[in-house]
Write a protein that holds these residues in place. Structure first.
Motif, mmCIF file in Angstrom:
data_model
loop_
_atom_site.group_PDB
_atom_site.id
_atom_site.type_symbol
_atom_site.label_atom_id
_atom_site.label_comp_id
_atom_site.label_asym_id
_atom_site.label_seq_id
_atom_site.Cartn_x
_atom_site.Cartn_y
_atom_site.Cartn_z
ATOM 1 N N GLU A 1 29.621 38.564 35.581
ATOM 2 C CA GLU A 1 30.334 38.779 34.322
ATOM 3 C C GLU A 1 31.495 39.748 34.492
ATOM 4 N N ILE A 2 31.326 40.781 35.320
ATOM 5 C CA ILE A 2 32.426 41.726 35.561
ATOM 6 C C ILE A 2 33.553 41.040 36.331
ATOM 7 N N LEU A 3 33.195 40.230 37.328
ATOM 8 C CA LEU A 3 34.219 39.519 38.099
ATOM 9 C C LEU A 3 35.055 38.609 37.207
ATOM 10 N N SER A 4 34.422 38.036 36.199
ATOM 11 C CA SER A 4 35.155 37.144 35.294
ATOM 12 C C SER A 4 36.172 37.901 34.446
ATOM 13 N N MET A 5 36.078 39.228 34.414
ATOM 14 C CA MET A 5 36.988 40.055 33.626
ATOM 15 C C MET A 5 38.250 40.466 34.393
ATOM 16 N N ILE A 6 38.293 40.196 35.697
ATOM 17 C CA ILE A 6 39.431 40.632 36.512
ATOM 18 C C ILE A 6 40.718 39.961 36.028
ATOM 19 N N ALA A 7 41.749 40.757 35.885
ATOM 20 C CA ALA A 7 43.038 40.233 35.428
ATOM 21 C C ALA A 7 43.586 39.237 36.450
ATOM 22 N N PRO A 8 44.195 38.147 36.013
ATOM 23 C CA PRO A 8 44.693 37.116 36.938
ATOM 24 C C PRO A 8 45.589 37.665 38.038
ATOM 25 N N GLU A 9 46.442 38.620 37.699
ATOM 26 C CA GLU A 9 47.373 39.152 38.699
ATOM 27 C C GLU A 9 46.700 40.077 39.704
ATOM 28 N N GLU A 10 45.430 40.444 39.455
ATOM 29 C CA GLU A 10 44.717 41.343 40.358
ATOM 30 C C GLU A 10 43.679 40.620 41.216
ATOM 31 N N LYS A 11 43.493 39.330 41.023
ATOM 32 C CA LYS A 11 42.380 38.616 41.636
ATOM 33 C C LYS A 11 42.428 38.569 43.164
ATOM 34 N N LEU A 12 43.567 38.267 43.742
ATOM 35 C CA LEU A 12 43.630 37.971 45.169
ATOM 36 C C LEU A 12 43.964 39.167 46.047
ATOM 37 N N ALA A 13 44.376 40.267 45.457
ATOM 38 C CA ALA A 13 44.635 41.492 46.215
ATOM 39 C C ALA A 13 43.716 42.577 45.662
ATOM 40 N N TYR A 14 42.788 43.046 46.477
ATOM 41 C CA TYR A 14 41.761 43.988 46.009
ATOM 42 C C TYR A 14 42.382 45.264 45.444
ATOM 43 N N ASN A 15 41.950 45.619 44.239
ATOM 44 C CA ASN A 15 42.422 46.822 43.555
ATOM 45 C C ASN A 15 41.190 47.612 43.117
ATOM 46 N N LYS A 16 40.861 48.653 43.850
ATOM 47 C CA LYS A 16 39.642 49.419 43.593
ATOM 48 C C LYS A 16 39.656 50.047 42.199
ATOM 49 N N GLU A 17 40.795 50.575 41.797
ATOM 50 C CA GLU A 17 40.882 51.227 40.489
ATOM 51 C C GLU A 17 40.621 50.218 39.364
ATOM 52 N N HIS A 18 41.131 49.018 39.538
ATOM 53 C CA HIS A 18 40.965 47.993 38.508
ATOM 54 C C HIS A 18 39.497 47.595 38.356
ATOM 55 N N ILE A 19 38.813 47.339 39.474
ATOM 56 C CA ILE A 19 37.410 46.898 39.378
ATOM 57 C C ILE A 19 36.520 48.028 38.888
ATOM 58 N N GLU A 20 36.858 49.258 39.219
ATOM 59 C CA GLU A 20 36.059 50.388 38.749
ATOM 60 C C GLU A 20 36.231 50.565 37.237
ATOM 61 N N GLU A 21 37.445 50.342 36.761
ATOM 62 C CA GLU A 21 37.687 50.428 35.313
ATOM 63 C C GLU A 21 36.907 49.347 34.575
ATOM 64 N N LEU A 22 36.847 48.147 35.162
ATOM 65 C CA LEU A 22 36.088 47.056 34.547
ATOM 66 C C LEU A 22 34.593 47.345 34.577
ATOM 67 N N TYR A 23 34.123 47.948 35.671
ATOM 68 C CA TYR A 23 32.709 48.327 35.772
ATOM 69 C C TYR A 23 32.345 49.321 34.668
ATOM 70 N N CYS A 24 33.181 50.314 34.511
ATOM 71 C CA CYS A 24 32.913 51.327 33.477
ATOM 72 C C CYS A 24 32.938 50.700 32.081
ATOM 73 N N ARG A 25 33.911 49.832 31.847
ATOM 74 C CA ARG A 25 33.996 49.183 30.542
ATOM 75 C C ARG A 25 32.761 48.327 30.268
ATOM 76 N N TYR A 26 32.305 47.627 31.285
ATOM 77 C CA TYR A 26 31.133 46.759 31.131
ATOM 78 C C TYR A 26 29.874 47.577 30.846
ATOM 79 N N GLN A 27 29.719 48.676 31.589
ATOM 80 C CA GLN A 27 28.530 49.495 31.417
ATOM 81 C C GLN A 27 28.500 50.183 30.054
ATOM 82 N N ARG A 28 29.691 50.473 29.534
ATOM 83 C CA ARG A 28 29.761 51.182 28.260
ATOM 84 C C ARG A 28 29.683 50.216 27.073
#
Length: 534
Positions: free
Chosen positions: A309-336
């Motif tokens: 479910e978190i992976l499905s939230m990744i912004a299209p422009e961020e999908k193919l180049a790993y962005n640690k800050e972006h995935i961590e922000e999504l993790y925090c949003r999901y957990q909250r």
């Protein structure tokens, strides 16, 4: 009449498994076996001037290193190529073709660097090499962008242009769609290549779909021995050669490839296996970089459902180049997943009012100091709360759940034991139940520390909750503190977190300091030894 050539990328793509350290004897044996098999094109490794020369590795700083490692070999009728990831090898480190064992060079490049990469390819072509244009992650190109790129490639007149499915995202229909665009616009004299990855177990079947395509275009199809390669691996070279022999009139000596696998490849596979896995499935099914999946799974706090479910939230422009800050922000949003927990807080506070509390953790002291814990329980007869697990040797009144992954296994065990109605569950809002609801659900975001790297320490979250409930005193057992030595943190080693090795000292210092603050309102005593004690 069109030709279909097989390219063996074992020494290059396979090197992602072992950091290209095959050992010199094995490098030469793999190379000679591939030549003897009649492989049309053999890729001998990466050219990367950031790396030191090492005759045991197939990642080499310049063409002089390639010449040294492969000095004196018989190339037979095979074309010999190397690969450059654009930006990692300066053109001056590539000598002229006349002085190199290499016949050609394949240049991979990201979409954002495509125009600069084409100029770099032009410079290398002027040195006499057959050039292969390799845009990675072709799923990131629109039809218009791919058409434009092909027209620019025509001006270079390279030997080949390839469809590189970097993360194994292509199904047959997508693959043939890109092929048709490139075949329609690419000059007839330029070969079309395909490099597959096996995230969806489609590397081999996609390759066959391309080979069977009714076209006059010359093709180059990549494979590696036993599918050895980055992530989920590649199309197996031995299968491609078998198909070519059976259906295309080819005469590859497959026994040579099998000998290569048996003698040189299997020992690597047994130590560091590659191939299809849930991790690479999740990456491919969400059209994203595999490191996103790895980042979330290493937390050991998320169920596979939550990861997906978190992976499905990744912004299209961020999908193919790993962005640690972006995935961590999504993790925090999901957990909250903020909820109204006033009713749960009120009921739980009433139940625990005035009771002696013992909180049990999963440290090894639960076994080493079992008698001390039993004596404490016999004397004080406390209400017992465990964190993210159910101990075998002690009864439990409440289980505090803040870890979705731990809950999955725990729920099944409780159900088998028929104890759902005996043990009450206090769950934070990031943990969800398959059906029904927990006894108490507490807002996750109200208990975490967003300023710390690991914001959701389960012990500190529970103690913050006890503070909110008005509890004045609690005893702790089984909270030993973290060790950087693997297998030393839990009595059940399956509970180990991958990140603890790197963060042990920081976690201990942070927890100790946090406990000092909590003690201003909540008296804490340790029943077992702990690194958190003063």
């Amino acid at each position: 009449m069109r030709t279909v050539k097989l390219l063996d990328c074992t020494l290059r793509d396979g090197g992602f498994i072992n950091d290209w350290e095959f050992g010199h004897d094995d490098i030469i044996n793999i190379f000679e076996r591939s030549v003897s098999a009649g492989t049309d094109i053999i890729e001998v490794g990466f050219l990367d001037d950031r790396r030191e020369f090492d005759r045991n590795r197939t990642i080499m700083p310049d063409t002089a290193a390639v010449n040294e490692i492969f000095k004196g070999v018989d190339c037979g009728n095979s074309m010999i190529v190397g690969m450059i990831d654009y930006g990692t090898c300066r053109a001056e480190n590539v000598c002229g073709k006349a002085d190199s064992i290499l016949d050609g060079i394949r240049v991979i490049f990201k979409k954002k660097n495509r125009f600069e990469a084409l100029e770099y390819i032009r410079i290398l072509k002027e040195k006499g090499y057959k050039m292969f244009v390799q845009p990675v992650s072709i799923t990131g190109y629109s039809d218009e962008e791919m058409t434009d790129l092909v027209k620019r490639v025509n001006e270079l007149k390279p030997y080949a242009m390839s469809m590189v499915d970097t993360y194994g995202l292509l199904h047959q229909g997508n693959l043939l769609h890109y092929f048709e665009i490139m075949d329609r616009h690419l000059d007839p004299g330029i070969s079309l290549g395909y490099h597959a990855h096996n995230n969806f177990q489609l590397g081999y079947s996609n390759s066959l779909a391309l080979i069977e395509k009714n076209t006059e275009r010359d093709l180059v199809v990549d494979g590696s021995a036993f599918g050895m390669g980055k992530g989920a691996g590649n199309a197996p070279l031995e299968l491609l050669a078998m198909y070519a022999n059976d259906h295309m009139g080819a005469s590859y000596d497959i026994n040579q490839i099998l000998e290569m696998i048996d003698v040189n490849i299997m020992k690597i596979y047994l130590k560091s296996p590659w191939g299809y896995s849930v991790k690479y499935y999740l990456a491919a099914s969400n059209d994203c970089h595999p490191t996103y999946v790895q980042h979330l799974m290493q937390k050991r706090t998320l169920s596979i459902k939550s990861v997906n479910e978190i992976l499905s939230m990744i912004a299209p422009e961020e999908k193919l180049a790993y962005n640690k800050e972006h995935i961590e922000e999504l993790y925090c949003r999901y957990q909250r997943q903020e909820i109204r927990d006033e009713e749960s807080i009120a009921r739980l506070g009433t139940e625990l009012l005035g009771k002696s509390l013992l909180v049990l953790g999963p440290g090894k002291s639960m076994q080493k100091q079992k008698s001390e814990i039993q004596a404490f329980i016999a004397k004080w007869k406390p209400t017992i709360i465990t964190i993210n697990y159910e101990p075998k040797d002690f009864y439990t009144d409440y289980i505090f759940l803040s870890n979705a992954k731990r809950y999955v296994g725990l729920a099944n065990r409780l159900q088998r034991q028929g104890q759902d109605d005996q043990i009450k569950i206090i769950a934070t809002s990031n943990v969800t139940k398959a059906s029904g609801s927990f006894d108490y659900t507490i807002d996750y975001s109200s208990l975490i520390d967003p300023d710390f790297e690991i914001m959701d320490s389960s012990l500190l979250m529970l103690l913050k909750l006890l503070q909110k409930l008005g509890v004045k005193e609690a005893a702790l057992a089984g909270f030993d503190g973290y060790s950087s030595s693997e297998g030393e943190n839990y009595f059940n080693v399956a509970m180990e977190y991958a990140f603890v090795k790197d963060y042990a000292d920081k976690l201990n210092a942070y927890t100790k300091k946090a406990l000092e603050t909590i003690r201003h309102e909540l008296k804490i005593c340790f029943v077992t030894e702990s690194k958190y004690q003063n």
